[in-house]
Scaffold this motif. Structure first.
Motif, PDB file in Angstrom:
ATOM      1  N   MET A   1       0.859  -1.154   0.000  1.00  0.00           N
ATOM      2  CA  MET A   1       0.000   0.000   0.000  1.00  0.00           C
ATOM      3  C   MET A   1       0.911   1.223   0.000  1.00  0.00           C
ATOM      4  N   LYS A   2       0.597   2.201  -0.793  1.00  0.00           N
ATOM      5  CA  LYS A   2       1.379   3.425  -0.850  1.00  0.00           C
ATOM      6  C   LYS A   2       0.634   4.528  -0.126  1.00  0.00           C
ATOM      7  N   LEU A   3       1.369   5.294   0.673  1.00  0.00           N
ATOM      8  CA  LEU A   3       0.797   6.408   1.419  1.00  0.00           C
ATOM      9  C   LEU A   3       1.650   7.645   1.202  1.00  0.00           C
ATOM     10  N   ARG A   4       1.018   8.784   1.297  1.00  0.00           N
ATOM     11  CA  ARG A   4       1.738  10.055   1.256  1.00  0.00           C
ATOM     12  C   ARG A   4       1.586  10.683   2.635  1.00  0.00           C
ATOM     13  N   ILE A   5       2.710  10.983   3.276  1.00  0.00           N
ATOM     14  CA  ILE A   5       2.720  11.523   4.634  1.00  0.00           C
ATOM     15  C   ILE A   5       3.404  12.881   4.607  1.00  0.00           C
ATOM     16  N   THR A   6       2.809  13.850   5.306  1.00  0.00           N
ATOM     17  CA  THR A   6       3.421  15.164   5.433  1.00  0.00           C
ATOM     18  C   THR A   6       3.824  15.366   6.882  1.00  0.00           C
ATOM     19  N   LEU A   7       5.089  15.717   7.083  1.00  0.00           N
ATOM     20  CA  LEU A   7       5.632  15.917   8.407  1.00  0.00           C
ATOM     21  C   LEU A   7       6.492  17.172   8.378  1.00  0.00           C
ATOM     22  N   ASN A   8       6.159  18.138   9.221  1.00  0.00           N
ATOM     23  CA  ASN A   8       6.892  19.410   9.263  1.00  0.00           C
ATOM     24  C   ASN A   8       7.000  20.040   7.877  1.00  0.00           C
ATOM     25  N   VAL A  16       3.765   0.849   2.562  1.00  0.00           N
ATOM     26  CA  VAL A  16       3.410   0.245   3.836  1.00  0.00           C
ATOM     27  C   VAL A  16       2.907  -1.159   3.574  1.00  0.00           C
ATOM     28  N   GLU A  17       3.437  -2.109   4.344  1.00  0.00           N
ATOM     29  CA  GLU A  17       2.979  -3.490   4.253  1.00  0.00           C
ATOM     30  C   GLU A  17       2.074  -3.770   5.439  1.00  0.00           C
ATOM     31  N   VAL A  18       0.878  -4.296   5.194  1.00  0.00           N
ATOM     32  CA  VAL A  18      -0.050  -4.635   6.261  1.00  0.00           C
ATOM     33  C   VAL A  18       0.314  -6.022   6.756  1.00  0.00           C
ATOM     34  N   ALA A  19       0.785  -6.090   8.027  1.00  0.00           N
ATOM     35  CA  ALA A  19       1.265  -7.352   8.580  1.00  0.00           C
ATOM     36  C   ALA A  19       0.143  -8.200   9.164  1.00  0.00           C
TER      37      ALA A  19
END
Length: 129
Positions: A1-8, A16-19
């Motif tokens: 799964m691909k995610l886009r994260i914004t931090l600062n 991301v792999e769903v375990a």
């Protein structure tokens, strides 16, 4: 799964792999109104783990573990009268300690775990009278 994260104000594209199976509800061990439950609604309790008895459980009289981990400290004792939010035990999961609190007021009927036990998420750890 691909995610886009914004931090600062910096954006990162991450894979991301769903375990584990997607779990959208939390066990009722979290008191209503806690920060963890904000915006979530708990539904049916998890099914018993394989190899355990499927005896019916009164969900209004139990506390289930919110995480899989190891019992590092028992605070409550059988016969003790507790109020909502009183500490029951401490679990360690992924090198973090999680305080488990009483979801209801009442007398502790049984502690279903001992210090050092491994528990699974959703497992009944305390029963109330």
């Amino acid at each position: 799964m691909k995610l886009r994260i914004t931090l600062n104000d910096k954006t990162f594209d991450v894979d991301v792999e769903v375990a584990e199976a997607d779990v959208t509800t939390l066990p009722p061990a979290y008191p209503v109104g806690s920060a963890v439950l904000a915006g979530s609604v708990a539904s049916a309790p998890p099914a018993p783990a394989a190899g355990t008895s499927a005896a019916p459980v009164n969900e209004d009289k139990v506390c289930r573990s919110p995480v899989s981990g190891i019992v590092v400290r028992l605070i409550a004792q059988p016969g003790q009268h507790l109020q909502v939010g009183d500490p029951l035990m401490v679990l360690e999961a992924m090198k973090m300690e999680t305080n488990i609190s009483a979801p209801i007021a009442g007398r502790v009927k049984a502690l279903n775990v001992a210090q050092g036990d491994n528990v699974q998420s959703g497992q009944v750890v305390v029963e109330f009278e």
